[in-house]
Scaffold this active site. Structure first.
Site, PDB file in Angstrom:
ATOM      1  CE  LYS A  44      45.844  41.959  43.632  1.00 16.78           C
ATOM      2  NZ  LYS A  44      46.361  43.299  44.169  1.00 16.78           N
ATOM      3  N   GLY A  45      42.209  38.997  38.767  1.00 16.06           N
ATOM      4  CA  GLY A  45      41.435  39.088  37.492  1.00 16.06           C
ATOM      5  C   GLY A  45      41.671  37.618  36.699  1.00 16.06           C
ATOM      6  CB  VAL A  46      43.911  34.911  36.669  1.00 12.55           C
ATOM      7  CG1 VAL A  46      44.187  33.535  36.268  1.00 12.55           C
ATOM      8  CG2 VAL A  46      44.946  36.150  36.278  1.00 12.55           C
ATOM      9  NE  ARG A  48      36.704  29.224  42.300  1.00 11.48           N
ATOM     10  CZ  ARG A  48      35.368  28.795  42.451  1.00 11.48           C
ATOM     11  NH1 ARG A  48      35.035  27.631  42.707  1.00 11.48           N
ATOM     12  NH2 ARG A  48      34.517  29.901  42.481  1.00 11.48           N
ATOM     13  CB  SER A 113      33.325  39.788  38.227  1.00 16.31           C
ATOM     14  OG  SER A 113      33.990  39.188  39.382  1.00 16.31           O
ATOM     15  CB  SER A 115      34.405  36.401  41.291  1.00 13.34           C
ATOM     16  OG  SER A 115      33.934  35.465  42.452  1.00 13.34           O
ATOM     17  CE  LYS A 116      33.159  29.020  37.085  1.00 13.88           C
ATOM     18  NZ  LYS A 116      34.084  28.028  36.882  1.00 13.88           N
ATOM     19  CG  ASN A 117      32.444  32.513  45.206  1.00 16.53           C
ATOM     20  OD1 ASN A 117      31.509  31.469  45.513  1.00 16.53           O
ATOM     21  ND2 ASN A 117      33.885  32.542  44.827  1.00 16.53           N
ATOM     22  CD  GLU A 168      39.382  44.589  34.997  1.00 17.72           C
ATOM     23  OE1 GLU A 168      40.320  44.474  35.811  1.00 17.72           O
ATOM     24  OE2 GLU A 168      38.553  43.284  34.933  1.00 17.72           O
TER      25      GLU A 168
HETATM   26  P1  B16 Z   1      36.209  32.823  42.085  1.00 15.68           P
HETATM   27  P2  B16 Z   1      37.464  40.050  39.127  1.00 15.68           P
HETATM   28  C1  B16 Z   1      38.564  37.790  39.965  1.00 15.68           C
HETATM   29  O1  B16 Z   1      37.832  38.894  40.290  1.00 15.68           O
HETATM   30  C2  B16 Z   1      39.781  37.558  41.023  1.00 15.68           C
HETATM   31  O2  B16 Z   1      40.503  38.928  40.927  1.00 15.68           O
HETATM   32  C3  B16 Z   1      40.688  36.613  41.047  1.00 15.68           C
HETATM   33  O3  B16 Z   1      41.743  36.611  41.793  1.00 15.68           O
HETATM   34  C4  B16 Z   1      39.921  35.468  40.749  1.00 15.68           C
HETATM   35  O4  B16 Z   1      40.655  34.090  40.744  1.00 15.68           O
HETATM   36  C5  B16 Z   1      38.518  35.416  40.066  1.00 15.68           C
HETATM   37  O5  B16 Z   1      37.924  36.624  40.247  1.00 15.68           O
HETATM   38  C6  B16 Z   1      37.660  34.077  40.039  1.00 15.68           C
HETATM   39  O6  B16 Z   1      36.886  34.235  41.433  1.00 15.68           O
HETATM   40  O7  B16 Z   1      37.337  31.893  42.475  1.00 15.68           O
HETATM   41  O8  B16 Z   1      35.421  33.564  42.946  1.00 15.68           O
HETATM   42  O9  B16 Z   1      35.686  32.245  40.952  1.00 15.68           O
HETATM   43  O10 B16 Z   1      38.715  40.895  39.476  1.00 15.68           O
HETATM   44  O11 B16 Z   1      37.077  39.437  37.829  1.00 15.68           O
HETATM   45  O12 B16 Z   1      36.386  40.667  39.878  1.00 15.68           O
HETATM   46 MG    MG Z   2      39.736  42.938  39.430  1.00 14.17          MG
END
Ligand code: B16
Ligand code: MG
Length: 218
Positions: A44-46, A48, A113, A115-117, A168
């Site tokens: 979580k939060g880490v 990809r 975030s 996440s790249k998505n 967070e």
């Molecule tokens: P993506 P956050 C993080 O979102 C997820 O908690 C973490 O599990 C994931 O690996 C990371 O985004 C990368 O996401 O594969 O979509 O680029 O909690 O920072 O919003």
């Molecule tokens: Mg998070």
């Protein structure tokens, strides 16, 4: 004085962790790697790539750079299958009301975030207009607990780090806020309760003015 709020995405606005888990699980099974829901907590939060390195570490396995990249790409294809089905009903309770109230009181709002998505997720949830800035994994090079994502958020909003509250759910994210000299509010995850400035179990019933007062004493 607090002037801005920086929101993490996964675990704060929407529970995408379950979709990350389903995608990593599917990939792990194909590769014959062991991975379960408890292991998922550490992801979580880490980022990809770092997530996959953790899974490899659990299994005592190593892979070349190219293999790691290909596996991460495959995992993301699986993840996107789930994300395309995401509905706005999956927004965690109370978050949009809280953001609406914050905006009406003049606070700036950014996403911070890993996440790249995240752009796609905000679109699917129909909440893109709530954000003045979106800082995500496509815009930063250092993952949380490095404060880059939040510092960049503050910079783009035109506020100082000390004027920001970060929301967070992950330990890495709370550490990032602290390293960035920002106030931190831990959300939902009891594991962060001891290291944040203030903790809420969720946004249902949360009042912006009360929360700012509790966090900063203003
Ligand atoms: P993506 P956050 C993080 O979102 C997820 O908690 C973490 O599990 C994931 O690996 C990371 O985004 C990368 O996401 O594969 O979509 O680029 O909690 O920072 O919003
Ligand atoms: Mg998070």
């Amino acid at each position: 004085m607090i002037r801005a709020f920086l929101f993490d995405l996964d675990g704060v606005i929407v529970d995408t962790a379950k979709y990350h888990y389903m995608a990593w699980k599917r990939l792990s099974e194909e590769l014959g790697l062991s991975f379960d829901i408890r292991d998922n907590e550490a992801l979580k939060g880490v980022s990809r790539r770092r997530s996959f390195e953790i899974i490899l570490g659990i299994n005592g396995k190593e892979m070349s750079d190219e293999e790691i990249e290909a596996c991460c790409q495959k995992k993301n294809d699986y993840y996107l299958e789930y994300i395309y089905q995401l509905k706005k009903e999956e927004i965690l309770p109370g978050v949009t009301d809280f953001m609406k109230e914050a905006s009406s009181l003049g606070y700036k709002i950014a996403l911070g975030s890993a996440s790249k998505n995240s752009r796609l997720i905000l679109e699917k949830l129909e909440i893109t207009p709530y954000f003045d800035e979106v800082i995500d994994g496509t815009k930063v090079s250092k993952a949380k607990p490095d404060p880059e994502v939040f510092l960049k958020g503050a910079e783009e909003l035109g506020v100082k780090p000390e004027e920001c509250i970060v929301f967070e759910d992950s330990l890495a994210g709370i550490m990032a806020a602290r390293k960035g000299h920002m106030k931190s509010v831990g959300v939902a995850n009891p594991e962060v309760e001891d290291c944040c400035d203030y903790f809420i179990s969720g946004f249902s019933g949360a009042d912006v003015r009360v929360l700012v007062k509790k966090v900063s004493g203003e």
